[in-house]
Scaffold this active site. Structure first.
Site, PDB file in Angstrom:
ATOM      1  N   GLN A  89       0.824  -1.207   0.000  1.00 51.29           N
ATOM      2  CA  GLN A  89       0.000   0.000   0.000  1.00 51.29           C
ATOM      3  C   GLN A  89       0.856   1.254   0.000  1.00 51.29           C
ATOM      4  O   GLN A  89       1.905   1.305   0.636  1.00 51.29           O
ATOM      5  CB  GLN A  89      -0.920   0.010   1.232  1.00 51.29           C
ATOM      6  CG  GLN A  89      -1.811   1.243   1.315  1.00 51.29           C
ATOM      7  CD  GLN A  89      -2.798   1.156   2.460  1.00 51.29           C
ATOM      8  OE1 GLN A  89      -3.908   0.690   2.319  1.00 51.29           O
ATOM      9  NE2 GLN A  89      -2.382   1.623   3.629  1.00 51.29           N
ATOM     10  N   ASP A 118     -19.747  11.057 -12.627  1.00 52.34           N
ATOM     11  CA  ASP A 118     -18.548  10.819 -13.422  1.00 52.34           C
ATOM     12  C   ASP A 118     -18.790   9.697 -14.433  1.00 52.34           C
ATOM     13  O   ASP A 118     -19.903   9.536 -14.915  1.00 52.34           O
ATOM     14  CB  ASP A 118     -17.379  10.486 -12.485  1.00 52.34           C
ATOM     15  CG  ASP A 118     -16.062  11.057 -12.970  1.00 52.34           C
ATOM     16  OD1 ASP A 118     -15.543  10.543 -13.969  1.00 52.34           O
ATOM     17  OD2 ASP A 118     -15.551  12.007 -12.349  1.00 52.34           O
ATOM     18  N   ASP A 127      -9.845  -1.843  -3.792  1.00 53.64           N
ATOM     19  CA  ASP A 127      -9.597  -0.664  -2.964  1.00 53.64           C
ATOM     20  C   ASP A 127     -10.817   0.250  -2.862  1.00 53.64           C
ATOM     21  O   ASP A 127     -10.747   1.309  -2.235  1.00 53.64           O
ATOM     22  CB  ASP A 127      -8.419   0.134  -3.531  1.00 53.64           C
ATOM     23  CG  ASP A 127      -7.284   0.288  -2.529  1.00 53.64           C
ATOM     24  OD1 ASP A 127      -7.434  -0.165  -1.385  1.00 53.64           O
ATOM     25  OD2 ASP A 127      -6.251   0.863  -2.896  1.00 53.64           O
ATOM     26  N   HIS A 150     -11.751   7.256 -15.305  1.00 57.18           N
ATOM     27  CA  HIS A 150     -11.771   8.558 -14.633  1.00 57.18           C
ATOM     28  C   HIS A 150     -12.588   8.519 -13.339  1.00 57.18           C
ATOM     29  O   HIS A 150     -12.151   9.012 -12.290  1.00 57.18           O
ATOM     30  CB  HIS A 150     -12.340   9.600 -15.599  1.00 57.18           C
ATOM     31  CG  HIS A 150     -12.245  11.012 -15.129  1.00 57.18           C
ATOM     32  ND1 HIS A 150     -13.183  11.591 -14.301  1.00 57.18           N
ATOM     33  CD2 HIS A 150     -11.329  11.987 -15.392  1.00 57.18           C
ATOM     34  CE1 HIS A 150     -12.847  12.853 -14.066  1.00 57.18           C
ATOM     35  NE2 HIS A 150     -11.726  13.122 -14.727  1.00 57.18           N
ATOM     36  N   ASN A 163      -6.434  -0.237   3.600  1.00 57.22           N
ATOM     37  CA  ASN A 163      -6.173  -1.657   3.844  1.00 57.22           C
ATOM     38  C   ASN A 163      -4.672  -1.902   3.631  1.00 57.22           C
ATOM     39  O   ASN A 163      -3.872  -1.016   3.848  1.00 57.22           O
ATOM     40  CB  ASN A 163      -7.042  -2.520   2.913  1.00 57.22           C
ATOM     41  CG  ASN A 163      -7.070  -2.003   1.480  1.00 57.22           C
ATOM     42  OD1 ASN A 163      -6.141  -1.335   1.041  1.00 57.22           O
ATOM     43  ND2 ASN A 163      -8.135  -2.291   0.759  1.00 57.22           N
ATOM     44  N   ASN A 241      -9.221  23.223 -17.097  1.00 53.55           N
ATOM     45  CA  ASN A 241      -7.840  22.977 -17.513  1.00 53.55           C
ATOM     46  C   ASN A 241      -7.402  23.830 -18.698  1.00 53.55           C
ATOM     47  O   ASN A 241      -6.549  23.420 -19.481  1.00 53.55           O
ATOM     48  CB  ASN A 241      -7.655  21.499 -17.891  1.00 53.55           C
ATOM     49  CG  ASN A 241      -7.837  20.565 -16.702  1.00 53.55           C
ATOM     50  OD1 ASN A 241      -7.790  20.979 -15.555  1.00 53.55           O
ATOM     51  ND2 ASN A 241      -8.037  19.292 -16.994  1.00 53.55           N
ATOM     52  N   SER A 304      -9.537  17.848 -12.432  1.00 58.82           N
ATOM     53  CA  SER A 304     -10.370  16.680 -12.128  1.00 58.82           C
ATOM     54  C   SER A 304      -9.862  15.960 -10.894  1.00 58.82           C
ATOM     55  O   SER A 304     -10.636  15.377 -10.139  1.00 58.82           O
ATOM     56  CB  SER A 304     -10.362  15.682 -13.290  1.00 58.82           C
ATOM     57  OG  SER A 304     -11.468  15.840 -14.129  1.00 58.82           O
TER      58      SER A 304
END
Length: 361
Positions: A89, A118, A127, A150, A163, A241, A304
């Site tokens: 991790q 999204d 995860d 994304h 975790n 952006n 983003s």
């Protein structure tokens, strides 16, 4: 309607005081077919056999405006996407810079519901899956999985699980309410965004993350923003952006929304970030490591990515104390760190969630 592709379509924004019967009478009078009906917003996506019919609607006293079903763009730099292999991790640099790990023993986003509008989410990602509470398809019915990457990346920044594998999000106990409103190519439309808003409001989420934007104002989107804000939902959006001055996108440009620009690991303003007086905060947005689709991980850059860092910080704050959106913004402003840039680039400054939580003591 069997084949809507041969029909003209528009977004009809009815006046707020109209009744369902009055709206039905409009549909009937002009022979309109309703593609999507946003009852809470009093807005509808309608189809007509001839485009000229929509011109006649402007004379109706019950109609406030008529808009195109415009396209929305995700605020990621396409060339920035790089696959990333992990052993064990890793806590991403952005999460560390926000000082989020120093808060987790006491606050980690428990019971806070974050709506993510999204490309969907990888519901089986190791995860993410434990923190995915509900999913919805606003792009196409029953289509909820992330086929772009994304949405999973954004969700991971907010709430990847703490975790022994992969990455950790800013608020690793927050619950993700994912709405797929963008397709595999990252294309979305106003009607899908409006549907996502209605679902998020009805699902009583606490935060809505919007890593997308458009250059021009939409009255339908503005109504959705105001309705969500009225329900005490904290709204966070990518500034854009374009890398230009006075170029903050909508919905970030609305006063009810927290607008976020991006910086790199050294705290340097990202040259791709939009700038403007509407900017509220700056957050990590360059080479951000997070989840991706198909159970993988990637690096991505863009406002983003900066936006969900703030949404995660908001989740941590709300897990300590229930606040109104204006109060959340005030706490973040009073605890932000000045990076030495003008407000048009950094707003109140860089998010410091540890300091924000200490203010609430």
């Amino acid at each position: 309607m069997k084949d809507s592709s041969s029909y003209a379509n528009k977004i009809i924004i009815f006046k707020k005081d109209t009744t369902p019967l009055q709206r039905f009478e409009i549909y009937k009078k002009y022979g309109l077919s309703v593609g999507k009906n946003f009852k809470r917003l009093k807005v509808a996506l309608c189809y007509a056999k001839e485009a000229e019919i929509f011109g006649l609607l402007n004379e109706e006293p019950w109609i406030e405006a008529i808009e195109e079903d415009i396209n929305f763009e995700l605020q990621v730099i396409p060339d920035s996407i790089k696959a990333y292999s992990l052993r064990g991790q890793e806590i991403p640099w952005g999460v560390k810079k926000l000082k989020a790990p120093e808060c987790w023993d006491d606050f980690c986003g428990d019971m806070v519901k974050v709506g993510v509008i999204d490309t969907g989410v990888d519901t089986e990602h190791p995860d993410l899956r434990e923190n995915i509470k509900e999913v919805y398809g606003a792009f196409k019915k029953n289509m909820i999985e992330d086929d772009n990457g994304h949405g999973s990346h954004v969700s991971g920044i907010i709430a990847a699980i703490n975790n022994d594998i992969g990455v950790v999000g800013v608020a690793p106990c927050a619950k993700i309410f994912s709405v797929k409103a963008f397709d595999k190519n990252g294309n979305g439309q106003l009607s899908g965004i409006l549907e996502a808003f209605e679902w998020c409001i009805n699902s009583k989420v606490d935060v809505i993350n919007m890593s997308f934007g458009i250059p021009n104002e939409s009255l339908a989107l503005k109504r959705a923003i105001k309705e969500a804000y009225k329900e005490n939902i904290v709204l966070v959006a990518a500034a854009g952006n374009s890398g230009q001055k006075d170029s903050v996108l909508f919905p970030a440009k609305y006063e009810e929304v927290i607008a976020v620009t991006a910086c790199d690991k050294r705290g340097k303003f990202a040259k791709f970030s939009s700038q403007g007086r509407e900017v509220d905060f700056i957050a990590p947005g360059v080479d951000i490591l997070s989840c991706y689709y198909n159970g993988s991980y990637s690096l991505m850059s863009g406002t983003s990515m900066a936006c969900p860092h703030v949404s995660g910080a908001v989740a941590l704050i709300l897990s300590k104390k229930h606040l109104k959106p204006s109060e959340v913004k005030e706490v973040l402003s009073n605890s932000a760190r000045d990076l030495g840039y003008p407000r048009e680039k950094q707003g109140a400054g860089f998010i410091d969630v540890k300091r924000a939580l200490s203010i609430l003591d």
